[in-house]
Design a protein around this motif. Structure first.
Motif, PDB file in Angstrom:
ATOM      1  N   VAL A 391       0.827  -1.209   0.000  1.00 27.12           N
ATOM      2  CA  VAL A 391       0.000   0.000   0.000  1.00 27.12           C
ATOM      3  C   VAL A 391       0.860   1.257   0.000  1.00 27.12           C
ATOM      4  CG1 VAL A 391      -1.574   1.386   1.395  1.00 27.12           C
ATOM      5  CG2 VAL A 391      -2.062  -1.019   0.980  1.00 27.12           C
ATOM      6  N   ASP A 392       1.795   1.366   0.959  1.00 27.68           N
ATOM      7  CA  ASP A 392       2.595   2.592   1.065  1.00 27.68           C
ATOM      8  C   ASP A 392       3.412   2.841  -0.191  1.00 27.68           C
ATOM      9  OD1 ASP A 392       1.632   3.246   3.526  1.00 27.68           O
ATOM     10  OD2 ASP A 392       3.276   2.331   4.641  1.00 27.68           O
ATOM     11  N   ALA A 393       4.067   1.781  -0.681  1.00 27.34           N
ATOM     12  CA  ALA A 393       4.891   1.943  -1.880  1.00 27.34           C
ATOM     13  C   ALA A 393       4.044   2.327  -3.083  1.00 27.34           C
ATOM     14  CB  ALA A 393       5.660   0.660  -2.154  1.00 27.34           C
ATOM     15  N   ASN A 451     -14.087  -2.758   2.406  1.00 27.76           N
ATOM     16  CA  ASN A 451     -13.707  -3.217   3.739  1.00 27.76           C
ATOM     17  C   ASN A 451     -14.668  -2.705   4.802  1.00 27.76           C
ATOM     18  OD1 ASN A 451     -11.501  -4.662   2.894  1.00 27.76           O
ATOM     19  ND2 ASN A 451     -10.005  -3.046   3.331  1.00 27.76           N
ATOM     20  N   LEU A 452     -14.971  -1.394   4.748  1.00 26.48           N
ATOM     21  CA  LEU A 452     -15.873  -0.827   5.765  1.00 26.48           C
ATOM     22  C   LEU A 452     -17.281  -1.388   5.630  1.00 26.48           C
ATOM     23  CD1 LEU A 452     -14.760   2.920   5.829  1.00 26.48           C
ATOM     24  CD2 LEU A 452     -14.072   1.069   7.343  1.00 26.48           C
ATOM     25  N   LEU A 453     -17.750  -1.544   4.401  1.00 30.92           N
ATOM     26  CA  LEU A 453     -19.096  -2.078   4.197  1.00 30.92           C
ATOM     27  C   LEU A 453     -19.163  -3.543   4.646  1.00 30.92           C
ATOM     28  CD1 LEU A 453     -21.886  -1.336   3.154  1.00 30.92           C
ATOM     29  CD2 LEU A 453     -21.165  -2.079   0.878  1.00 30.92           C
ATOM     30  N   GLY A 454     -18.147  -4.337   4.300  1.00 30.81           N
ATOM     31  CA  GLY A 454     -18.141  -5.734   4.733  1.00 30.81           C
ATOM     32  C   GLY A 454     -18.037  -5.855   6.230  1.00 30.81           C
ATOM     33  N   ASN A 455     -17.246  -5.000   6.864  1.00 27.45           N
ATOM     34  CA  ASN A 455     -17.129  -5.035   8.319  1.00 27.45           C
ATOM     35  C   ASN A 455     -18.462  -4.696   8.975  1.00 27.45           C
ATOM     36  OD1 ASN A 455     -15.090  -5.095  10.661  1.00 27.45           O
ATOM     37  ND2 ASN A 455     -16.145  -3.159  11.003  1.00 27.45           N
ATOM     38  N   GLY A 515      -7.485  -9.646  10.337  1.00 29.98           N
ATOM     39  CA  GLY A 515      -7.274  -8.511  11.227  1.00 29.98           C
ATOM     40  C   GLY A 515      -6.493  -7.374  10.601  1.00 29.98           C
ATOM     41  N   LEU A 516      -6.389  -7.361   9.281  1.00 32.60           N
ATOM     42  CA  LEU A 516      -5.635  -6.307   8.582  1.00 32.60           C
ATOM     43  C   LEU A 516      -6.525  -5.377   7.771  1.00 32.60           C
ATOM     44  CD1 LEU A 516      -2.546  -8.331   7.280  1.00 32.60           C
ATOM     45  CD2 LEU A 516      -2.554  -6.606   9.071  1.00 32.60           C
ATOM     46  N   SER A 521      -7.137  -0.056   5.461  1.00 33.15           N
ATOM     47  CA  SER A 521      -8.005   1.083   5.133  1.00 33.15           C
ATOM     48  C   SER A 521      -7.414   2.392   5.647  1.00 33.15           C
ATOM     49  CB  SER A 521      -9.401   0.861   5.724  1.00 33.15           C
ATOM     50  OG  SER A 521     -10.004  -0.276   5.154  1.00 33.15           O
ATOM     51  N   ARG A 522      -6.896   2.368   6.884  1.00 31.89           N
ATOM     52  CA  ARG A 522      -6.272   3.588   7.402  1.00 31.89           C
ATOM     53  C   ARG A 522      -5.025   3.961   6.599  1.00 31.89           C
ATOM     54  NH1 ARG A 522      -5.123   5.076  13.630  1.00 31.89           N
ATOM     55  NH2 ARG A 522      -7.126   6.086  13.295  1.00 31.89           N
ATOM     56  N   GLN A 523      -4.221   2.985   6.221  1.00 29.69           N
ATOM     57  CA  GLN A 523      -3.051   3.268   5.394  1.00 29.69           C
ATOM     58  C   GLN A 523      -3.451   3.984   4.109  1.00 29.69           C
ATOM     59  OE1 GLN A 523      -1.180  -0.935   5.777  1.00 29.69           O
ATOM     60  NE2 GLN A 523       0.463   0.386   5.038  1.00 29.69           N
TER      61      GLN A 523
END
Length: 556
Positions: A391-393, A451-455, A515-516, A521-523
């Motif tokens: 993600v970061d790269a 991710n947010l919708l599935g969570n 658990g990632l 998502s925050r990254q």
């Protein structure tokens, strides 16, 4: 995400030693730029041709006026009429010429007749017994070593500097005549000069003798009526011209020396305030690379500066701290990865060891099922770890572009509602009809929303609802995802975004999530210069009625 081993290798890589320099290149440039203008000014001021020519022209004019006065006096008082022609009387003009020259000790006068013969010379007188005595020249004024040095340097400078066009006054600075011969030759063998002198057209002759005297010579005809009776050749040492030029040159050189001292001091000050702090920053960067000063090795005095160097120092300090934070995060991530992978591997190894010892087919099938589930769990975990590492790269290499998130939200909501089972929660979308354009990467924004919708769907009860609300708020676009689940523990509102944190609903099969998801998502959101936060929904009585995730992204 950078590899930890590579970062550590770079951290401990040897730094080549810097060669110590007495004068830094920056200081040399500062000195050159600051010294060059006053040096050019001094050279231009020392190049005083125009001023010198003006002084010499005034000297020539004054000497010519004096020569005309002498010529007029001699023509009136030193001649007699013979056959209707005026002729010079040597016995009368010699004392008259000396008497006229006496008030000017630095002046020599000669009187020639029309044929070029010398009739009288102010430096020659008759002594006792009829002997002819030549008076010595007045001695030149004493000049100190400083004066001689300045004059010599100036003469050398004049030879180096380019000369302009021909001026009205030319100075012969290397005469062949000896120093005791003040005047140019104006005898019978110089017929052209003699003719010009009788007509009053001789150009003034200016020269410098071997002992440094500056001499000016002019010739004027002595006329009685319209008849030329002789030529007065007047030569004077122009000491005042040399004195004035010397005073100006000495003043210019004095000002230059003072300017040079001030320039050097100012250059040293600039070097102290510019070059030295830059070298300190370079040393701090080298120390950081060697692993020294994790909190920052930039000197506090440089950090406290309010100019551009202070800004650079603070940015370097911040970059170093961010790099160390990234290294620490990578180390923790590596440790977490090892821990998370060890659990399923331990389970697989135990199942395999047990499988070797039992012969019951039902138990063997259950152990094989456990091994398969752990393999799927490890595959999912490795895939999420790989995605988190990229993600970061990826965000650092990808240029953010305008992305309309309205179709993304509507597509996700319609897709879920079209494929959901009857008891599964429903997704309710509340968004304006127009576009909601943000700066981002479309694929990563889809991943965050999914991710947010599935969570939210996984924590919502059967026949529940999940709300997705989007609206512009000034310079940001806000997206809110709410569910009707049990909410989030107050102590974990920030911790749920950490890696490998998993708080799953009761009844969900273990290992289904790595658990990632929220961490990734925050990254993504923070990599796009946005913010993401979590809070609980509450009713009027303060009771938790679900969880709420809020995303804010900058408007394109």
């Amino acid at each position: 995400m950078p590899d930890v081993g590579v970062l550590q290798d770079q951290q401990h890589a040897p730094v080549p030693p810097r060669r110590k320099r007495w004068v830094s290149p920056l200081l040399r440039r500062i000195l050159l730029l600051n010294v060059l203008p006053p040096a050019l000014l001094a050279a231009a001021m020392l190049y005083l041709d125009q001023y010198q020519n003006g002084l010499l022209a005034a000297e020539v004019e004054a000497l010519r006026t004096q020569a005309r006065i002498y010529a007029g006096a001699i023509a009136e008082a030193g001649t007699r009429m013979q056959d209707d022609r005026a002729v010079l009387v040597p016995e009368a003009v010699r004392p008259l010429l000396r008497r006229l020259v006496d008030p000017s000790p630095n002046t020599q006068a000669r009187l020639f007749d029309n044929t070029g013969l010398v009739i009288a010379d102010s430096r020659v007188r008759e002594g006792s017994g009829g002997a002819v005595v030549t008076e010595p020249l007045p001695p030149p004024e004493p000049r100190g070593a400083f004066s001689i040095t300045i004059a010599g340097l100036y003469d050398r400078l004049l030879r180096l500097l380019p000369r302009g066009g021909q001026s009205d006054v030319e100075v012969d600075i290397a005469p062949d005549a000896p120093s005791f011969d003040w005047q140019p030759n104006l005898g019978p063998d110089r017929r052209e000069e003699l003719r010009l002198a009788l007509e009053g057209g001789v150009t003034p002759y200016i020269r410098r003798t071997a002992d440094g005297r500056l001499l000016v010579s002019v010739a004027e005809p002595a006329r009685r009526g319209n008849q030329s009776v002789g030529i007065v050749l007047l030569t004077r040492e122009a000491r005042e011209v040399d004195q004035r030029l010397f005073e100006i040159r000495a003043s210019v050189l004095g000002i230059f020396v003072i300017s040079l001292i001030l320039t050097v001091l100012l250059s040293l000050y600039l070097a102290q305030t510019l070059a030295n702090p830059i070298m300190q920053l370079a040393g701090a960067a080298a120390a950081m690379r060697q692993g020294e000063g994790r909190g920052g090795s930039v000197p506090p005095a440089v950090l406290a500066r309010e100019d551009e160097i202070g800004i650079l120092a603070r940015d370097l300090q911040s970059a170093a701290r961010a790099l160390w934070a990234r290294i620490d995060t990578n180390e923790r991530f590596a440790a977490d990865v090892a821990h998370e992978l060890r659990n399923p591997l331990t389970s697989v190894r135990s199942a395999i060891e047990t499988l070797r010892r039992i012969e019951n087919p039902d138990q063997q099938r259950r152990l094989l099922a456990i091994i398969a589930e752990d393999a799927v769990r490890m595959d999912r975990l490795i895939a999420d770890i790989s995605d988190s590492s990229r993600v970061d790269a990826e965000l650092s290499r990808t240029v953010a572009v305008p992305v309309d998130i309205s179709p993304i939200l509507s597509t996700l909501a319609e897709l879920h509602n079209a494929t959901r089972k009857e008891e599964e929660p429903e997704v309710v979308l509340e968004a304006p009809a127009g576009p909601l354009v943000v700066r981002g990467v479309e694929g990563r924004l889809v991943q965050v929303m999914r991710n947010l919708l599935g969570n939210a769907l996984s924590f919502s009860p059967k026949h529940g609802r999940v709300w997705v609300r989007a609206r512009p708020t000034g310079a940001m676009v806000e997206v809110v995802v709410e569910d009707e689940g049990p909410g989030i523990p107050e102590a974990k509102l920030e911790g749920i975004f950490e890696r490998f944190y998993s708080e799953r609903p009761s009844g969900e099969h273990f290992g289904k999530h790595s658990g990632l998801g929220l961490s990734i998502s925050r990254q993504i959101v923070e990599g796009l210069r946005g913010r993401i936060a979590a809070e609980n929904r509450r009713d009027a009585e303060g009771k938790v009625t679900g969880a709420r995730f809020i995303i804010r992204l900058p408007v394109a």
